[in-house]
Design an enzyme around this catalytic site. Sequence first.
Site, PDB file in Angstrom:
ATOM      1  N   GLY A 159      39.531  73.870  89.417  1.00  0.00           N
ATOM      2  CA  GLY A 159      40.642  73.061  88.927  1.00  0.00           C
ATOM      3  C   GLY A 159      40.641  71.630  89.419  1.00  0.00           C
ATOM      4  O   GLY A 159      41.700  70.997  89.492  1.00  0.00           O
ATOM      5  N   SER A 160      39.467  71.085  89.725  1.00  0.00           N
ATOM      6  CA  SER A 160      39.468  69.690  90.189  1.00  0.00           C
ATOM      7  C   SER A 160      39.857  68.739  89.055  1.00  0.00           C
ATOM      8  O   SER A 160      40.496  67.707  89.304  1.00  0.00           O
ATOM      9  CB  SER A 160      38.125  69.301  90.805  1.00  0.00           C
ATOM     10  OG  SER A 160      37.113  69.220  89.842  1.00  0.00           O
ATOM     11  N   ASN A 161      39.511  69.089  87.817  1.00  0.00           N
ATOM     12  CA  ASN A 161      39.988  68.259  86.698  1.00  0.00           C
ATOM     13  C   ASN A 161      41.504  68.370  86.548  1.00  0.00           C
ATOM     14  O   ASN A 161      42.180  67.380  86.247  1.00  0.00           O
ATOM     15  CB  ASN A 161      39.302  68.686  85.392  1.00  0.00           C
ATOM     16  CG  ASN A 161      37.944  68.029  85.229  1.00  0.00           C
ATOM     17  OD1 ASN A 161      37.846  66.832  84.986  1.00  0.00           O
ATOM     18  ND2 ASN A 161      36.892  68.807  85.410  1.00  0.00           N
ATOM     19  N   ILE A 187      39.168  80.599  73.198  1.00  0.00           N
ATOM     20  CA  ILE A 187      40.597  80.594  72.884  1.00  0.00           C
ATOM     21  C   ILE A 187      40.837  81.506  71.682  1.00  0.00           C
ATOM     22  O   ILE A 187      40.195  81.347  70.644  1.00  0.00           O
ATOM     23  CB  ILE A 187      41.062  79.150  72.553  1.00  0.00           C
ATOM     24  CG1 ILE A 187      40.880  78.245  73.777  1.00  0.00           C
ATOM     25  CG2 ILE A 187      42.505  79.115  72.070  1.00  0.00           C
ATOM     26  CD1 ILE A 187      41.771  78.589  74.952  1.00  0.00           C
ATOM     27  N   HIS A 202      33.710  68.892  78.526  1.00  0.00           N
ATOM     28  CA  HIS A 202      32.406  69.554  78.644  1.00  0.00           C
ATOM     29  C   HIS A 202      31.499  68.655  79.494  1.00  0.00           C
ATOM     30  O   HIS A 202      31.454  67.442  79.271  1.00  0.00           O
ATOM     31  CB  HIS A 202      31.812  69.752  77.243  1.00  0.00           C
ATOM     32  CG  HIS A 202      30.501  70.474  77.265  1.00  0.00           C
ATOM     33  ND1 HIS A 202      30.407  71.838  77.418  1.00  0.00           N
ATOM     34  CD2 HIS A 202      29.224  70.011  77.190  1.00  0.00           C
ATOM     35  CE1 HIS A 202      29.130  72.185  77.415  1.00  0.00           C
ATOM     36  NE2 HIS A 202      28.390  71.100  77.284  1.00  0.00           N
ATOM     37  N   ASP A 232      32.399  74.215  71.698  1.00  0.00           N
ATOM     38  CA  ASP A 232      31.952  72.823  71.887  1.00  0.00           C
ATOM     39  C   ASP A 232      31.672  72.094  70.572  1.00  0.00           C
ATOM     40  O   ASP A 232      30.749  71.290  70.483  1.00  0.00           O
ATOM     41  CB  ASP A 232      30.678  72.779  72.759  1.00  0.00           C
ATOM     42  CG  ASP A 232      30.913  73.415  74.120  1.00  0.00           C
ATOM     43  OD1 ASP A 232      32.024  73.277  74.662  1.00  0.00           O
ATOM     44  OD2 ASP A 232      29.991  74.054  74.634  1.00  0.00           O
ATOM     45  N   GLU A 244      34.121  62.930  85.130  1.00  0.00           N
ATOM     46  CA  GLU A 244      35.095  63.766  84.399  1.00  0.00           C
ATOM     47  C   GLU A 244      36.510  63.456  84.870  1.00  0.00           C
ATOM     48  O   GLU A 244      37.447  63.401  84.080  1.00  0.00           O
ATOM     49  CB  GLU A 244      34.814  65.255  84.626  1.00  0.00           C
ATOM     50  CG  GLU A 244      33.554  65.764  83.974  1.00  0.00           C
ATOM     51  CD  GLU A 244      33.382  67.258  84.165  1.00  0.00           C
ATOM     52  OE1 GLU A 244      34.366  68.003  84.057  1.00  0.00           O
ATOM     53  OE2 GLU A 244      32.246  67.689  84.438  1.00  0.00           O
TER      54      GLU A 244
HETATM   55  C1  GRF Z   1      33.839  70.936  84.707  1.00  0.00           C
HETATM   56  O1  GRF Z   1      32.521  70.537  84.918  1.00  0.00           O
HETATM   57  C2  GRF Z   1      34.169  70.947  83.234  1.00  0.00           C
HETATM   58  O2  GRF Z   1      33.479  69.985  82.495  1.00  0.00           O
HETATM   59  C3  GRF Z   1      33.699  72.302  82.817  1.00  0.00           C
HETATM   60  O3  GRF Z   1      34.018  73.143  83.897  1.00  0.00           O
HETATM   61  C4  GRF Z   1      34.067  72.375  85.114  1.00  0.00           C
HETATM   62  C5  GRF Z   1      35.402  72.621  85.732  1.00  0.00           C
HETATM   63  O4  GRF Z   1      35.501  72.085  87.005  1.00  0.00           O
HETATM   64  N1  GRF Z   1      34.271  72.683  81.537  1.00  0.00           N
HETATM   65  P1  GRF Z   1      36.921  72.071  87.733  1.00  0.00           P
HETATM   66  O5  GRF Z   1      37.438  73.500  87.724  1.00  0.00           O
HETATM   67  O6  GRF Z   1      37.810  71.142  86.970  1.00  0.00           O
HETATM   68  O7  GRF Z   1      36.637  71.595  89.119  1.00  0.00           O
END
Ligand code: GRF
Length: 202
Positions: free
Chosen positions: A16-18, A94, A110, A151, A180
């Site tokens: 969940g870093s994004n 989904i 992605h 995708d 990202e």
């Molecule tokens: C990211 O590289 C994203 O592009 C892919 O999964 C990864 C998730 O990383 N779909 P995080 O859980 O957000 O750290």
Amino acid sequence: MRMEPVRLAVFLSGSGSNFQAILDTIAAEKIRATVSLTVSSSPTAYGLERARRAGVPTHIVEFPLTDSATTELLGRLAALQVELILLAGFLKKIPDPILRAYPERILNIHPALLPDFGGKGMFGERVHRAVLQSGAKTSGATVHLVNERYDDGRILAQAEVPVMSGDTAATLAARVLTIEHQLFPRTIQHYIEQEFSVAPVA
Ligand code: GRF
């Protein structure tokens, strides 16, 4: 022009870093949005801990999703008046009823430059290994709309990083992940300004 925040749900399966980057950008008032729900396909995803810390309600889904679990999730999204779904490292497909309920309202990130290095089974380290094996000099990240194929939906934004000699899948993944964290929040902001007529933030 709309001033109230757009209600988001973030779907994840792992770290969940994004998701954290999105939360931080919202907290810095750079996105006019609020995360109303975090959905995880794993009960042990660290992203759930991030949600708890941020006071965001959580919902765990077990795959394969039964029809009743899909209906329950849709009901929760509707009750919270979620307007836009963000897939931030969500590893599952989904279900169609959710796609139908949110046309052009599901965004995915992605970790490569689509349309290359995407499709079924292309996630995590596999993506970066394929990039390295191809000899590409550049990789990056793509934010796109989600449709019924992996995708495949319309590309909204991309950012590039160089592939360095000596890169491993892990070093390349880390470089891509860093961009990202900038690309996803920025693209969300632009998307909601356009699609929801949300006032831009300074
Ligand atoms: C990211 O590289 C994203 O592009 C892919 O999964 C990864 C998730 O990383 N779909 P995080 O859980 O957000 O750290």
